[in-house]
Enzyme design. Sequence first.
Site, PDB file in Angstrom:
ATOM      1  N   ARG A  10       0.285  -8.968 114.614  1.00 41.36           N
ATOM      2  CA  ARG A  10       1.037  -9.136 113.354  1.00 41.36           C
ATOM      3  C   ARG A  10       2.527  -9.291 113.651  1.00 41.36           C
ATOM      4  O   ARG A  10       3.229 -10.077 113.009  1.00 41.36           O
ATOM      5  CB  ARG A  10       0.791  -7.960 112.402  1.00 41.36           C
ATOM      6  CG  ARG A  10       1.194  -6.613 112.972  1.00 41.36           C
ATOM      7  CD  ARG A  10       1.096  -5.498 111.939  1.00 41.36           C
ATOM      8  NE  ARG A  10       1.369  -4.207 112.556  1.00 41.36           N
ATOM      9  CZ  ARG A  10       1.910  -3.172 111.913  1.00 41.36           C
ATOM     10  NH1 ARG A  10       2.256  -3.282 110.644  1.00 41.36           N
ATOM     11  NH2 ARG A  10       2.118  -2.031 112.518  1.00 41.36           N
ATOM     12  N   GLU A  58      -2.013 -11.106  94.774  1.00 38.64           N
ATOM     13  CA  GLU A  58      -2.432 -12.018  95.840  1.00 38.64           C
ATOM     14  C   GLU A  58      -3.027 -13.320  95.306  1.00 38.64           C
ATOM     15  O   GLU A  58      -2.818 -14.395  95.893  1.00 38.64           O
ATOM     16  CB  GLU A  58      -3.441 -11.324  96.757  1.00 38.64           C
ATOM     17  CG  GLU A  58      -2.872 -10.152  97.536  1.00 38.64           C
ATOM     18  CD  GLU A  58      -2.822  -8.855  96.739  1.00 38.64           C
ATOM     19  OE1 GLU A  58      -2.267  -7.871  97.265  1.00 38.64           O
ATOM     20  OE2 GLU A  58      -3.326  -8.833  95.595  1.00 38.64           O
ATOM     21  N   PHE A  83      -7.047  -8.462 101.082  1.00 39.01           N
ATOM     22  CA  PHE A  83      -6.513  -9.044  99.851  1.00 39.01           C
ATOM     23  C   PHE A  83      -6.357 -10.560  99.939  1.00 39.01           C
ATOM     24  O   PHE A  83      -6.720 -11.275  99.001  1.00 39.01           O
ATOM     25  CB  PHE A  83      -5.178  -8.385  99.501  1.00 39.01           C
ATOM     26  CG  PHE A  83      -5.231  -6.888  99.483  1.00 39.01           C
ATOM     27  CD1 PHE A  83      -6.287  -6.225  98.866  1.00 39.01           C
ATOM     28  CD2 PHE A  83      -4.251  -6.128 100.101  1.00 39.01           C
ATOM     29  CE1 PHE A  83      -6.361  -4.844  98.853  1.00 39.01           C
ATOM     30  CE2 PHE A  83      -4.316  -4.749 100.100  1.00 39.01           C
ATOM     31  CZ  PHE A  83      -5.368  -4.093  99.472  1.00 39.01           C
ATOM     32  N   HIS A 109      -3.814  -6.773 109.310  1.00 36.81           N
ATOM     33  CA  HIS A 109      -4.525  -5.487 109.227  1.00 36.81           C
ATOM     34  C   HIS A 109      -6.034  -5.684 109.063  1.00 36.81           C
ATOM     35  O   HIS A 109      -6.675  -5.047 108.236  1.00 36.81           O
ATOM     36  CB  HIS A 109      -3.966  -4.654 108.082  1.00 36.81           C
ATOM     37  CG  HIS A 109      -2.589  -4.125 108.329  1.00 36.81           C
ATOM     38  ND1 HIS A 109      -1.516  -4.965 108.540  1.00 36.81           N
ATOM     39  CD2 HIS A 109      -2.112  -2.855 108.406  1.00 36.81           C
ATOM     40  CE1 HIS A 109      -0.427  -4.231 108.734  1.00 36.81           C
ATOM     41  NE2 HIS A 109      -0.755  -2.955 108.676  1.00 36.81           N
ATOM     42  N   ARG A 167      -3.357  -4.938 113.683  1.00 35.41           N
ATOM     43  CA  ARG A 167      -2.341  -3.896 113.535  1.00 35.41           C
ATOM     44  C   ARG A 167      -2.052  -3.183 114.856  1.00 35.41           C
ATOM     45  O   ARG A 167      -0.935  -2.727 115.094  1.00 35.41           O
ATOM     46  CB  ARG A 167      -2.820  -2.871 112.502  1.00 35.41           C
ATOM     47  CG  ARG A 167      -1.837  -1.737 112.250  1.00 35.41           C
ATOM     48  CD  ARG A 167      -2.449  -0.687 111.345  1.00 35.41           C
ATOM     49  NE  ARG A 167      -1.498   0.338 110.965  1.00 35.41           N
ATOM     50  CZ  ARG A 167      -1.817   1.433 110.291  1.00 35.41           C
ATOM     51  NH1 ARG A 167      -3.063   1.619 109.910  1.00 35.41           N
ATOM     52  NH2 ARG A 167      -0.904   2.319 109.982  1.00 35.41           N
TER      53      ARG A 167
END
Length: 315
Positions: A10, A58, A83, A109, A167
């Site tokens: 990320r 989103e 999401f 994530h 992550r």
Amino acid sequence: MAEVIKKATRESFGMAVTALAEKNKDIVVLDADLAEATKTVMFKKRFSERFIDCGIAECNMIGVAAGMATCGKIPFAASFAMFSAGRAFEQVRNSVGYPKLNVKIVGSHAGISVGEDGATHQCCEDIALMRTIPGMVILNPADHYEMTAAVEAAATHYGPVYIRLGRLAVESFNDPDKGYKFKLGKGITLRDGKDITIIATGLMVSEALNAVKILEQEGIDARLINIHTIKPIDRDIIIKAAKETGKIVTVEEHNIIGGLGEAVSSVLCEEIPTPVVKIGVNDCFGHSGPAVDLLKEFGLSTDNIVATVRKALNK
């Protein structure tokens, strides 16, 4: 030799998209109130006029990204995978996939390694969801250098792309100074071998590399393939491995339903029926806990890869 860099993908994404935007003025970034977590905050600080925080909305974010794509922009729309791929699936399908718009959906994530955030945020279904959308390219880079190259490839490719971010920090193993090249839709043989093939993706490639070294000490010659592009998948490298080694073990931080393992099995059952053992999340939800402990608990570890290979060879 390139520097060994230990970063979460990320963070590598945030760095890569910001650097790329220096050269490409059409790149814009959208986020759903998670810029600190997805690391799009790096882009926001450098290009505030090209950054849009859509709030915790989103579905609307994907709609805005689709609209910007029709105006010639290259939008990267980021949120947690649960999401951006899950909550906004209908908008991704109908507003991006169906009209084949040039939108890059970013799912951060992803997987069990989200850790303490627990089952509601540990998205192990995103690859399966995105695979069902016609024309969707799916990228799951394994380290810093691969993520950097993948972001550039995604921006260059015209059409919808899903990029999966992790992550947990992972040490880089790809080396651009030693001939590493990223090509969309092409897997990479990291280690050659004749006894069995391990095919891994994302965070699990690093674990598989460790497993191959242990197996080598036991006299087991395991081939290791990194599949960074889940769709379109590299059929040639998979078929070649099946012909030459006879058995396959797939490793993914994702549900074994609809992910890498099923994509590999689909290729093989059509071309060269081959025994495939799938390591992944076994059709269950995760739970809260330290990321490293959870990976071990769910069998997403070097030790379990080694044990699974031994068992597969003894069958």
